[in-house]
Design a protein around this motif. Structure first.
Motif, PDB file in Angstrom:
ATOM      1  N   TYR A 509       9.352  43.899  -7.326  1.00 39.87           N
ATOM      2  CA  TYR A 509      10.192  43.130  -8.221  1.00 39.87           C
ATOM      3  C   TYR A 509      10.523  41.788  -7.552  1.00 39.87           C
ATOM      4  O   TYR A 509      10.505  41.650  -6.314  1.00 39.87           O
ATOM      5  CB  TYR A 509      11.466  43.899  -8.554  1.00 39.87           C
ATOM      6  N   MET A 510      10.841  40.808  -8.364  1.00 38.40           N
ATOM      7  CA  MET A 510      11.095  39.451  -7.856  1.00 38.40           C
ATOM      8  C   MET A 510      12.213  39.457  -6.818  1.00 38.40           C
ATOM      9  O   MET A 510      12.156  38.763  -5.807  1.00 38.40           O
ATOM     10  CB  MET A 510      11.439  38.503  -9.019  1.00 38.40           C
ATOM     11  N   GLN A 511      13.228  40.213  -7.026  1.00 37.46           N
ATOM     12  CA  GLN A 511      14.354  40.274  -6.095  1.00 37.46           C
ATOM     13  C   GLN A 511      13.880  40.813  -4.748  1.00 37.46           C
ATOM     14  O   GLN A 511      14.305  40.334  -3.694  1.00 37.46           O
ATOM     15  CB  GLN A 511      15.444  41.207  -6.674  1.00 37.46           C
ATOM     16  N   ASP A 512      12.968  41.813  -4.775  1.00 35.95           N
ATOM     17  CA  ASP A 512      12.439  42.360  -3.524  1.00 35.95           C
ATOM     18  C   ASP A 512      11.561  41.327  -2.814  1.00 35.95           C
ATOM     19  O   ASP A 512      11.556  41.234  -1.581  1.00 35.95           O
ATOM     20  CB  ASP A 512      11.630  43.630  -3.808  1.00 35.95           C
ATOM     21  N   VAL A 513      10.803  40.553  -3.591  1.00 34.20           N
ATOM     22  CA  VAL A 513       9.946  39.510  -3.005  1.00 34.20           C
ATOM     23  C   VAL A 513      10.807  38.445  -2.317  1.00 34.20           C
ATOM     24  O   VAL A 513      10.522  38.012  -1.185  1.00 34.20           O
ATOM     25  CB  VAL A 513       9.049  38.861  -4.082  1.00 34.20           C
ATOM     26  N   MET A 514      11.869  38.013  -2.997  1.00 25.76           N
ATOM     27  CA  MET A 514      12.776  36.995  -2.435  1.00 25.76           C
ATOM     28  C   MET A 514      13.397  37.497  -1.128  1.00 25.76           C
ATOM     29  O   MET A 514      13.493  36.763  -0.143  1.00 25.76           O
ATOM     30  CB  MET A 514      13.863  36.657  -3.453  1.00 25.76           C
ATOM     31  N   LEU A 517      10.563  37.540   1.562  1.00 28.41           N
ATOM     32  CA  LEU A 517      10.168  36.206   2.035  1.00 28.41           C
ATOM     33  C   LEU A 517      11.346  35.385   2.546  1.00 28.41           C
ATOM     34  O   LEU A 517      11.139  34.292   3.099  1.00 28.41           O
ATOM     35  CB  LEU A 517       9.466  35.439   0.903  1.00 28.41           C
ATOM     36  N   ARG A 518      12.545  35.910   2.289  1.00 28.54           N
ATOM     37  CA  ARG A 518      13.773  35.222   2.719  1.00 28.54           C
ATOM     38  C   ARG A 518      13.869  33.829   2.088  1.00 28.54           C
ATOM     39  O   ARG A 518      14.086  32.826   2.761  1.00 28.54           O
ATOM     40  CB  ARG A 518      13.834  35.113   4.235  1.00 28.54           C
ATOM     41  N   ILE A 519      13.697  33.798   0.789  1.00 29.38           N
ATOM     42  CA  ILE A 519      13.810  32.548   0.031  1.00 29.38           C
ATOM     43  C   ILE A 519      14.788  32.758  -1.108  1.00 29.38           C
ATOM     44  O   ILE A 519      15.120  33.893  -1.483  1.00 29.38           O
ATOM     45  CB  ILE A 519      12.446  32.082  -0.506  1.00 29.38           C
ATOM     46  N   GLY A 520      15.238  31.609  -1.654  1.00 29.67           N
ATOM     47  CA  GLY A 520      16.148  31.681  -2.777  1.00 29.67           C
ATOM     48  C   GLY A 520      15.421  31.684  -4.097  1.00 29.67           C
ATOM     49  O   GLY A 520      14.193  31.587  -4.166  1.00 29.67           O
ATOM     50  N   GLU A 521      16.226  31.727  -5.170  1.00 28.25           N
ATOM     51  CA  GLU A 521      15.656  31.830  -6.513  1.00 28.25           C
ATOM     52  C   GLU A 521      14.927  30.555  -6.887  1.00 28.25           C
ATOM     53  O   GLU A 521      13.884  30.589  -7.545  1.00 28.25           O
ATOM     54  CB  GLU A 521      16.774  32.135  -7.528  1.00 28.25           C
ATOM     55  N   MET A 524      11.634  30.477  -5.269  1.00 26.06           N
ATOM     56  CA  MET A 524      10.808  31.508  -5.892  1.00 26.06           C
ATOM     57  C   MET A 524      10.203  30.990  -7.187  1.00 26.06           C
ATOM     58  O   MET A 524       9.014  31.183  -7.468  1.00 26.06           O
ATOM     59  CB  MET A 524      11.636  32.767  -6.155  1.00 26.06           C
ATOM     60  N   LYS A 525      11.009  30.266  -7.976  1.00 20.27           N
ATOM     61  CA  LYS A 525      10.515  29.754  -9.245  1.00 20.27           C
ATOM     62  C   LYS A 525       9.469  28.668  -9.015  1.00 20.27           C
ATOM     63  O   LYS A 525       8.503  28.543  -9.769  1.00 20.27           O
ATOM     64  CB  LYS A 525      11.671  29.199 -10.073  1.00 20.27           C
ATOM     65  N   PRO A 566       6.329  23.617   6.289  1.00 21.78           N
ATOM     66  CA  PRO A 566       7.661  22.984   6.243  1.00 21.78           C
ATOM     67  C   PRO A 566       8.369  23.221   4.912  1.00 21.78           C
ATOM     68  O   PRO A 566       9.575  23.390   4.860  1.00 21.78           O
ATOM     69  CB  PRO A 566       7.347  21.504   6.461  1.00 21.78           C
ATOM     70  N   VAL A 567       7.559  23.197   3.838  1.00 20.96           N
ATOM     71  CA  VAL A 567       8.171  23.439   2.505  1.00 20.96           C
ATOM     72  C   VAL A 567       8.795  24.829   2.462  1.00 20.96           C
ATOM     73  O   VAL A 567       9.867  25.045   1.922  1.00 20.96           O
ATOM     74  CB  VAL A 567       7.127  23.264   1.399  1.00 20.96           C
ATOM     75  N   TYR A 568       8.041  25.729   3.038  1.00 23.48           N
ATOM     76  CA  TYR A 568       8.522  27.122   3.074  1.00 23.48           C
ATOM     77  C   TYR A 568       9.800  27.218   3.888  1.00 23.48           C
ATOM     78  O   TYR A 568      10.779  27.833   3.475  1.00 23.48           O
ATOM     79  CB  TYR A 568       7.434  27.995   3.687  1.00 23.48           C
ATOM     80  N   ARG A 569       9.782  26.495   5.062  1.00 21.13           N
ATOM     81  CA  ARG A 569      10.975  26.563   5.900  1.00 21.13           C
ATOM     82  C   ARG A 569      12.137  25.868   5.222  1.00 21.13           C
ATOM     83  O   ARG A 569      13.279  26.295   5.308  1.00 21.13           O
ATOM     84  CB  ARG A 569      10.689  25.905   7.247  1.00 21.13           C
ATOM     85  N   GLU A 570      11.791  24.768   4.490  1.00 20.33           N
ATOM     86  CA  GLU A 570      12.849  24.042   3.749  1.00 20.33           C
ATOM     87  C   GLU A 570      13.475  24.948   2.702  1.00 20.33           C
ATOM     88  O   GLU A 570      14.682  24.969   2.503  1.00 20.33           O
ATOM     89  CB  GLU A 570      12.238  22.794   3.114  1.00 20.33           C
ATOM     90  N   GLY A 571      12.581  25.739   2.057  1.00 24.44           N
ATOM     91  CA  GLY A 571      13.082  26.659   1.023  1.00 24.44           C
ATOM     92  C   GLY A 571      14.004  27.700   1.618  1.00 24.44           C
ATOM     93  O   GLY A 571      14.968  28.124   0.992  1.00 24.44           O
ATOM     94  N   ARG A 572      13.712  28.073   2.863  1.00 25.80           N
ATOM     95  CA  ARG A 572      14.592  29.067   3.478  1.00 25.80           C
ATOM     96  C   ARG A 572      15.975  28.504   3.645  1.00 25.80           C
ATOM     97  O   ARG A 572      16.941  29.235   3.642  1.00 25.80           O
ATOM     98  CB  ARG A 572      14.057  29.478   4.840  1.00 25.80           C
TER      99      ARG A 572
END
Length: 572
Positions: A509-514, A517-521, A524-525, A566-572
């Motif tokens: 589920y999306m909540q489990d993926v977030m 991956l330790r990212i926000g909504e 994720m979108k 970096p984008v990924y880290r920024e998202g974190r």
């Protein structure tokens, strides 16, 4: 005072002697009655009290015991409370040849089982040959019938052949009566009481059968052959003769009679059979019981009678003796249909023979072949029996088969597939754990009820038990699955495993993926809009809300590829 005392003959009855005493002293028998306190009824029956005999012995100057022996006191001949019915009451019979020699009443003439004079080989006469009235003591002693005036000395004898069964029977019976000899020595010997009792019950078998002693066109009438309510002497002789013949050459003749008896109409057969079988409860007639049971077992084998006959209900062990079963018996014992039985025969597993009875065909199954099949059937059980052994619901068995915990097999015993009992017991033994009287935790069915929403089922529990993830314990010795207890922490571990399995199977589920991956909504979108993580399935609820499922492998791959982005880290 009795001046004249005539000779007392050896076999004379006391009543006869008293009559002759009265005539010898120019008196009537009535005067003698008054003097000694004797009633006419006592005199006609030849039964006197001890006091009467004592008084007579004094006045007649005769031995009391000798006089008593000349009466029909029961202990003289028939030592049984119920056998007074074998004494003639208010009547008598006589031998015409004996009467021509001397007119007096002989002791044997007052006993119902005695029907022939052995010395003259003639039938005893019990009715006036002219008017058929019964013969009474005083009329016989005076010499004539009071009804028609017929003189008894004119009676013609009815000869009985010495080599006849009637004569042989009377010779044996009278020897038993008067000399205490035994009848049927080859059967261990019967005294007179036993023989009369045997005859009394055997009459029920004989009644109504075709006469087999020289009268082929007639039927045996024992209970109906009476005149004015009195059993005819000739009929009595024939009844005892048939009985005597029946137990000669035992059990051959006995089985012949039973064969004829079995042809009676059912209503009479069952009524007469019930009366005869009362004899079988008496220990003296065990030999009859054995031969009787053997006959019906043979008839059951032939198919002429059924196993619901009373003799089999009373003794179920008799059914063990037979060598065949009928088709309907097999169906009742096993539940197998007739086509199934035929199929087993065609496959060589059952031996079936066909017998015809008129237009009816009867199928008989060899006992040994059936027992082999029946013994093998004990190794197999159906779903219901399997569920009972395991202690679970019958509906759960199919799932155990699907997941290969149990294996169904086809057999010749049932239309449905069955289970080997040993396989079921092995599964139970390998799944129920160890006994612990101090067991703690949560019980088998409580686990299923509480965690069914998490996908925990019987199959899953067995799987985890066999993988040693669960270590069940028993609260009782040799318990079933329903008696198993589990530790709470082990059950929680199983729930986690189930969750992981579900994610691998259905997706994350999306909540489990977030969370993974330790990212926000927002991030994720963005990943979804950019096509980097595309849901494999979208679930739309009734209220319009959407749930997104993502392939777990894609999520793992994404994390591995962009963990340093970096984008990924920024998202974190």
């Amino acid at each position: 005072m009795l001046i004249n005392r005539p000779e007392l003959y050896q076999d004379e009855s006391l009543s006869s002697y008293l009559y002759r005493i009265a005539r010898a002293n120019y008196s009537t028998i009535g005067v003698l009655f008054s003097r000694f306190g004797i009633t006419r009824a006592d005199w006609l029956k030849n039964i006197f009290s001890n006091d009467q005999v004592t008084n007579l012995s004094v006045h007649l100057k005769k031995n009391k015991d000798d006089l008593l022996r000349r009466t029909y006191a029961l202990n003289n001949y028939l030592w049984h409370d119920n056998l007074d019915t074998y004494l003639l009451r208010n009547r008598m019979k006589f031998c015409p040849e004996c009467s021509k020699e001397r007119v007096y009443h002989r002791m044997p003439w007052g006993l119902e089982p005695v029907s022939i004079c052995l010395r003259h080989r003639s039938l005893l006469i019990d009715f006036c040959p002219s008017c058929r009235k019964k013969i009474i003591m005083d009329q016989f002693m005076t010499g004539g019938c009071a009804s028609c005036g017929f003189r008894y000395l004119q009676t013609e004898s009815i000869s009985i052949l010495e080599n006849s069964i009637e004569f042989e029977m009377q010779r044996e019976v009278q020897a038993a009566l008067f000399q205490s000899k035994s009848i049927f020595q080859e059967l261990g010997g019967l005294n007179i009481i036993q023989f009369l009792l045997l005859a009394k019950h055997s009459f029920y078998l004989l009644e109504g059968l075709p006469a087999f002693l020289g009268r082929s066109n007639m039927k045996i009438r024992i209970f109906q052959n009476r005149f004015n309510g009195v059993y005819l002497n000739k009929s009595s002789m024939e009844a005892y003769s048939y009985t005597f013949w029946m137990y000669k050459d035992f059990p051959y003749n006995f089985h012949y009679i039973l064969s004829e008896f079995s042809k009676k109409p059912k209503k009479k057969l069952y009524a007469h059979k019930k009366e005869f079988e009362k004899l079988l409860n008496l220990v003296d007639f065990y030999f009859v019981k054995t031969a009787y049971e053997e006959f019906w077992v043979e008839e059951l084998e032939k198919g002429t009678v059924r196993r619901d006959l009373s003799i089999f209900k009373q003794n179920q062990q008799l059914l063990v003796r037979k060598n065949h079963f009928r088709k309907e018996e097999i169906k009742k014992l096993t539940g197998m249909s007739y086509p199934k039985i035929n199929s087993l025969h065609n496959s060589g597993q059952l031996d079936i023979s066909l017998k015809k009875k008129g237009k009816t065909k009867q199928h008989f199954i060899d006992k040994s072949s059936f027992l082999r099949l029946y013994e093998d059937r004990k190794n197999y059980i159906n779903k219901k029996e399997t569920a009972e052994i395991l202690g679970i619901q019958q509906g759960s068995i199919s799932q155990l088969v699907k997941d290969e915990f149990l294996r169904e097999v086809e057999t010749g015993h049932s239309k449905q597939k069955l289970f080997l009992k040993m396989d079921v017991k092995r599964l139970l033994r390998e799944s129920r754990g160890v006994f612990n009287p101090n067991v703690e935790g949560i019980k088998f069915y409580q686990v299923l009820i509480k965690y069914s929403v998490n996908g925990l089922s019987i199959v899953k529990l067995l799987k985890y038990i066999h993988q040693k993830i669960l270590n069940p314990q028993l609260s009782i010795h040799n318990g079933k699955l329903s008696d198993i207890w589990f530790r709470d922490d082990e059950i929680i571990r199983c729930i986690d495993i189930l969750k992981q399995e579900k994610q691998r199977a259905d997706g994350m589920y999306m909540q489990d993926v977030m969370h993974f991956l330790r990212i926000g909504e927002t991030k994720m979108k963005r990943l979804m809009e950019s096509g980097q993580l595309v849901p494999v399935k979208i679930i739309i609820w009734k209220d319009g809300r959407k749930r997104y499922l993502f392939n777990q492998e894609h999520v793992l791959a994404h994390k591995h590829s962009y963990s340093n982005d970096p984008v990924y880290r920024e998202g974190r």
